[in-house]
Design a protein around this motif. Structure first.
Motif, PDB file in Angstrom:
ATOM      1  N   TYR A 272       0.122 -12.290  -4.972  1.00  0.00           N
ATOM      2  CA  TYR A 272      -1.053 -11.840  -4.205  1.00  0.00           C
ATOM      3  C   TYR A 272      -1.293 -10.348  -4.399  1.00  0.00           C
ATOM      4  CZ  TYR A 272      -1.088 -16.312  -1.622  1.00  0.00           C
ATOM      5  OH  TYR A 272      -1.152 -17.626  -1.256  1.00  0.00           O
ATOM      6  N   GLU A 273      -0.222  -9.586  -4.443  1.00  0.00           N
ATOM      7  CA  GLU A 273      -0.358  -8.145  -4.689  1.00  0.00           C
ATOM      8  C   GLU A 273      -0.944  -7.894  -6.073  1.00  0.00           C
ATOM      9  OE1 GLU A 273       2.514  -4.946  -3.399  1.00  0.00           O
ATOM     10  OE2 GLU A 273       3.761  -6.747  -3.164  1.00  0.00           O
ATOM     11  N   LYS A 274      -0.391  -8.564  -7.066  1.00  0.00           N
ATOM     12  CA  LYS A 274      -0.830  -8.381  -8.452  1.00  0.00           C
ATOM     13  C   LYS A 274      -2.296  -8.753  -8.626  1.00  0.00           C
ATOM     14  CE  LYS A 274       0.750  -9.478 -13.118  1.00  0.00           C
ATOM     15  NZ  LYS A 274       1.733 -10.209 -13.893  1.00  0.00           N
ATOM     16  N   ARG A 275      -2.741  -9.806  -7.942  1.00  0.00           N
ATOM     17  CA  ARG A 275      -4.129 -10.265  -8.034  1.00  0.00           C
ATOM     18  C   ARG A 275      -5.075  -9.482  -7.128  1.00  0.00           C
ATOM     19  NH1 ARG A 275      -5.041 -15.664  -9.788  1.00  0.00           N
ATOM     20  NH2 ARG A 275      -7.202 -15.022  -9.608  1.00  0.00           N
ATOM     21  N   GLY A 276      -4.547  -8.594  -6.297  1.00  0.00           N
ATOM     22  CA  GLY A 276      -5.386  -7.801  -5.409  1.00  0.00           C
ATOM     23  C   GLY A 276      -5.817  -8.536  -4.150  1.00  0.00           C
ATOM     24  N   ILE A 277      -5.155  -9.642  -3.831  1.00  0.00           N
ATOM     25  CA  ILE A 277      -5.471 -10.411  -2.623  1.00  0.00           C
ATOM     26  C   ILE A 277      -4.965  -9.660  -1.393  1.00  0.00           C
ATOM     27  CG2 ILE A 277      -5.218 -12.645  -1.464  1.00  0.00           C
ATOM     28  CD1 ILE A 277      -6.684 -12.764  -4.204  1.00  0.00           C
ATOM     29  N   ILE A 278      -3.801  -9.044  -1.536  1.00  0.00           N
ATOM     30  CA  ILE A 278      -3.274  -8.191  -0.470  1.00  0.00           C
ATOM     31  C   ILE A 278      -3.035  -6.802  -1.052  1.00  0.00           C
ATOM     32  CG2 ILE A 278      -2.215 -10.096   0.830  1.00  0.00           C
ATOM     33  CD1 ILE A 278       0.511  -9.212  -0.313  1.00  0.00           C
ATOM     34  N   ALA A 279      -3.043  -5.818  -0.188  1.00  0.00           N
ATOM     35  CA  ALA A 279      -2.820  -4.438  -0.621  1.00  0.00           C
ATOM     36  C   ALA A 279      -1.372  -4.270  -1.067  1.00  0.00           C
ATOM     37  CB  ALA A 279      -3.130  -3.480   0.518  1.00  0.00           C
ATOM     38  N   PRO A 280      -1.153  -3.440  -2.060  1.00  0.00           N
ATOM     39  CA  PRO A 280       0.225  -3.185  -2.484  1.00  0.00           C
ATOM     40  C   PRO A 280       1.035  -2.570  -1.342  1.00  0.00           C
ATOM     41  CG  PRO A 280      -1.351  -2.234  -4.032  1.00  0.00           C
ATOM     42  CD  PRO A 280      -2.124  -2.703  -2.845  1.00  0.00           C
ATOM     43  N   ALA A 281       2.281  -2.949  -1.292  1.00  0.00           N
ATOM     44  CA  ALA A 281       3.163  -2.430  -0.246  1.00  0.00           C
ATOM     45  C   ALA A 281       3.538  -0.992  -0.539  1.00  0.00           C
ATOM     46  CB  ALA A 281       4.421  -3.286  -0.164  1.00  0.00           C
ATOM     47  N   ALA A 282       3.803  -0.278   0.528  1.00  0.00           N
ATOM     48  CA  ALA A 282       4.351   1.074   0.377  1.00  0.00           C
ATOM     49  C   ALA A 282       5.772   0.923  -0.147  1.00  0.00           C
ATOM     50  CB  ALA A 282       4.348   1.785   1.723  1.00  0.00           C
ATOM     51  N   ARG A 283       6.223   1.902  -0.874  1.00  0.00           N
ATOM     52  CA  ARG A 283       7.585   1.869  -1.408  1.00  0.00           C
ATOM     53  C   ARG A 283       8.418   2.917  -0.694  1.00  0.00           C
ATOM     54  NH1 ARG A 283       8.946  -1.873  -5.707  1.00  0.00           N
ATOM     55  NH2 ARG A 283       6.977  -2.578  -6.522  1.00  0.00           N
ATOM     56  N   GLY A 284       9.608   2.498  -0.288  1.00  0.00           N
ATOM     57  CA  GLY A 284      10.545   3.427   0.329  1.00  0.00           C
ATOM     58  C   GLY A 284      11.209   4.283  -0.732  1.00  0.00           C
ATOM     59  N   ALA A 285      11.998   5.229  -0.310  1.00  0.00           N
ATOM     60  CA  ALA A 285      12.719   6.105  -1.244  1.00  0.00           C
ATOM     61  C   ALA A 285      13.640   5.298  -2.154  1.00  0.00           C
ATOM     62  CB  ALA A 285      13.517   7.141  -0.460  1.00  0.00           C
ATOM     63  N   ASN A 286      14.091   4.150  -1.654  1.00  0.00           N
ATOM     64  CA  ASN A 286      14.979   3.294  -2.444  1.00  0.00           C
ATOM     65  C   ASN A 286      14.207   2.391  -3.416  1.00  0.00           C
ATOM     66  OD1 ASN A 286      13.830   1.491  -0.673  1.00  0.00           O
ATOM     67  ND2 ASN A 286      15.734   0.965   0.371  1.00  0.00           N
ATOM     68  N   GLY A 287      12.874   2.448  -3.393  1.00  0.00           N
ATOM     69  CA  GLY A 287      12.043   1.638  -4.283  1.00  0.00           C
ATOM     70  C   GLY A 287      11.685   0.276  -3.743  1.00  0.00           C
ATOM     71  N   TYR A 288      12.237  -0.100  -2.589  1.00  0.00           N
ATOM     72  CA  TYR A 288      11.932  -1.402  -2.006  1.00  0.00           C
ATOM     73  C   TYR A 288      10.539  -1.404  -1.395  1.00  0.00           C
ATOM     74  CZ  TYR A 288      16.936  -2.560  -2.264  1.00  0.00           C
ATOM     75  OH  TYR A 288      18.206  -2.816  -2.686  1.00  0.00           O
ATOM     76  N   ARG A 289       9.888  -2.549  -1.483  1.00  0.00           N
ATOM     77  CA  ARG A 289       8.588  -2.698  -0.845  1.00  0.00           C
ATOM     78  C   ARG A 289       8.784  -2.714   0.674  1.00  0.00           C
ATOM     79  NH1 ARG A 289       8.216  -6.158  -5.445  1.00  0.00           N
ATOM     80  NH2 ARG A 289       6.245  -5.969  -6.544  1.00  0.00           N
ATOM     81  N   ASP A 290       7.860  -2.063   1.367  1.00  0.00           N
ATOM     82  CA  ASP A 290       7.902  -2.050   2.838  1.00  0.00           C
ATOM     83  C   ASP A 290       6.539  -2.504   3.341  1.00  0.00           C
ATOM     84  OD1 ASP A 290       8.917  -1.674   5.392  1.00  0.00           O
ATOM     85  OD2 ASP A 290       8.242   0.412   5.461  1.00  0.00           O
ATOM     86  N   TYR A 291       6.521  -3.676   3.974  1.00  0.00           N
ATOM     87  CA  TYR A 291       5.268  -4.314   4.404  1.00  0.00           C
ATOM     88  C   TYR A 291       5.040  -4.136   5.896  1.00  0.00           C
ATOM     89  CZ  TYR A 291       5.412  -6.663  -0.099  1.00  0.00           C
ATOM     90  OH  TYR A 291       5.452  -6.937  -1.440  1.00  0.00           O
ATOM     91  N   PRO A 292       3.777  -3.990   6.289  1.00  0.00           N
ATOM     92  CA  PRO A 292       3.477  -3.928   7.720  1.00  0.00           C
ATOM     93  C   PRO A 292       3.604  -5.321   8.350  1.00  0.00           C
ATOM     94  CG  PRO A 292       1.446  -3.844   6.453  1.00  0.00           C
ATOM     95  CD  PRO A 292       2.582  -3.821   5.468  1.00  0.00           C
TER      96      PRO A 292
END
Length: 121
Positions: free
Chosen positions: A20-40
Protein backbone atom coordinates in the motif's frame (compact mmCIF):
# COMPACT_ATOMS: atom_id res chain seq x y z
CA UNK A 1 3.62 1.74 16.15
CA UNK A 2 5.94 -0.67 14.40
CA UNK A 3 4.83 -2.40 11.20
CA UNK A 4 4.18 -5.73 12.93
CA UNK A 5 2.01 -4.08 15.58
CA UNK A 6 -0.01 -2.09 13.07
CA UNK A 7 -0.45 -5.16 10.85
CA UNK A 8 -1.71 -7.27 13.74
CA UNK A 9 -4.08 -4.55 14.97
CA UNK A 10 -5.52 -4.04 11.46
CA UNK A 11 -5.64 -7.73 10.54
CA UNK A 12 -3.36 -7.41 7.50
CA UNK A 13 0.11 -8.62 6.64
CA UNK A 14 3.20 -6.48 6.82
CA UNK A 15 3.79 -7.09 3.12
CA UNK A 16 0.36 -5.66 2.37
CA UNK A 17 1.22 -2.50 4.30
CA UNK A 18 4.45 -2.16 2.34
CA UNK A 19 2.52 -2.73 -0.89
CA UNK A 20 0.00 0.00 0.00
CA UNK A 21 2.87 2.36 0.75
CA UNK A 22 4.61 1.55 -2.53
CA UNK A 23 1.39 2.10 -4.50
CA UNK A 24 0.64 5.37 -2.70
CA UNK A 25 -2.55 4.05 -1.07
CA UNK A 26 -1.22 5.02 2.34
CA UNK A 27 1.36 7.65 3.23
CA UNK A 28 4.89 6.42 3.80
CA UNK A 29 5.72 5.84 7.43
CA UNK A 30 8.12 8.03 9.30
CA UNK A 31 11.44 6.35 9.96
CA UNK A 32 13.05 6.26 13.36
CA UNK A 33 16.77 6.71 13.93
CA UNK A 34 17.06 2.93 13.76
CA UNK A 35 15.47 2.90 10.27
CA UNK A 36 12.30 1.14 11.40
CA UNK A 37 8.97 2.34 10.09
CA UNK A 38 6.87 4.12 12.71
CA UNK A 39 3.14 4.26 11.95
CA UNK A 40 0.46 6.39 13.58
CA UNK A 41 -2.21 4.46 15.48
CA UNK A 42 -5.01 5.91 13.31
CA UNK A 43 -3.61 3.96 10.36
CA UNK A 44 -5.39 0.90 11.79
CA UNK A 45 -8.78 2.39 10.89
CA UNK A 46 -7.56 3.28 7.40
CA UNK A 47 -6.19 -0.21 6.77
CA UNK A 48 -9.45 -1.76 7.93
CA UNK A 49 -11.33 0.64 5.64
CA UNK A 50 -9.15 -0.38 2.67
CA UNK A 51 -9.66 -4.08 3.37
CA UNK A 52 -13.43 -3.65 3.75
CA UNK A 53 -13.66 -1.57 0.57
CA UNK A 54 -11.73 -4.18 -1.40
CA UNK A 55 -14.02 -6.87 -0.03
CA UNK A 56 -16.97 -4.89 -1.41
CA UNK A 57 -15.44 -4.76 -4.87
CA UNK A 58 -13.70 -1.39 -4.85
CA UNK A 59 -10.41 -1.29 -6.72
CA UNK A 60 -7.27 0.16 -5.19
CA UNK A 61 -7.52 2.98 -7.73
CA UNK A 62 -11.03 3.78 -6.49
CA UNK A 63 -9.90 3.60 -2.88
CA UNK A 64 -6.89 5.81 -3.53
CA UNK A 65 -9.12 8.47 -5.10
CA UNK A 66 -11.12 8.91 -1.89
CA UNK A 67 -10.16 11.85 0.28
CA UNK A 68 -9.17 10.29 3.57
CA UNK A 69 -9.31 12.11 6.87
CA UNK A 70 -7.66 11.23 10.15
CA UNK A 71 -9.51 9.68 13.03
CA UNK A 72 -11.59 6.55 13.54
CA UNK A 73 -13.69 7.12 10.37
CA UNK A 74 -11.49 7.58 7.29
CA UNK A 75 -14.31 9.08 5.19
CA UNK A 76 -17.54 10.91 5.90
CA UNK A 77 -20.86 9.08 6.00
CA UNK A 78 -22.11 11.17 3.05
CA UNK A 79 -19.10 10.16 0.95
CA UNK A 80 -19.45 6.50 1.99
CA UNK A 81 -23.14 6.50 1.03
CA UNK A 82 -22.35 8.09 -2.34
CA UNK A 83 -19.60 5.59 -3.11
CA UNK A 84 -21.58 2.58 -1.91
CA UNK A 85 -24.64 3.63 -3.89
CA UNK A 86 -22.56 3.94 -7.05
CA UNK A 87 -20.97 0.53 -6.41
CA UNK A 88 -24.41 -0.99 -5.81
CA UNK A 89 -25.60 0.42 -9.15
CA UNK A 90 -22.57 -1.11 -10.85
CA UNK A 91 -23.29 -4.48 -9.23
CA UNK A 92 -26.94 -4.26 -10.34
CA UNK A 93 -25.77 -3.64 -13.91
CA UNK A 94 -23.43 -6.64 -13.73
CA UNK A 95 -26.24 -8.83 -12.42
CA UNK A 96 -28.56 -7.70 -15.25
CA UNK A 97 -25.81 -8.40 -17.79
CA UNK A 98 -25.18 -11.85 -16.30
CA UNK A 99 -28.90 -12.68 -16.35
CA UNK A 100 -29.11 -11.69 -20.03
CA UNK A 101 -26.05 -13.81 -20.79
CA UNK A 102 -27.67 -16.76 -18.95
CA UNK A 103 -30.86 -16.29 -20.99
CA UNK A 104 -28.85 -16.40 -24.23
CA UNK A 105 -26.96 -19.49 -23.08
CA UNK A 106 -30.20 -21.26 -22.12
CA UNK A 107 -31.70 -20.40 -25.50
CA UNK A 108 -28.69 -21.77 -27.34
CA UNK A 109 -28.71 -24.95 -25.23
CA UNK A 110 -32.39 -25.42 -26.06
CA UNK A 111 -31.76 -24.95 -29.78
CA UNK A 112 -28.88 -27.41 -29.74
CA UNK A 113 -30.96 -30.00 -27.90
CA UNK A 114 -33.75 -29.61 -30.47
CA UNK A 115 -31.26 -30.12 -33.30
CA UNK A 116 -29.78 -33.11 -31.53
CA UNK A 117 -33.16 -34.79 -31.04
CA UNK A 118 -34.64 -34.13 -34.50
CA UNK A 119 -34.29 -37.01 -37.00
CA UNK A 120 -31.47 -36.64 -39.47
CA UNK A 121 -32.18 -37.15 -43.11
Amino acid sequence: MKIGEIAKAAGVTTSRIRFYEKRGIIAPAARGANGYRDYPEELVALLRFIEQAQGLGFTLREIASVEVRSGPHPISCDEAIRLLSAKRDAVDALIAEAKERMRKIDTLIGELRENQESPKE
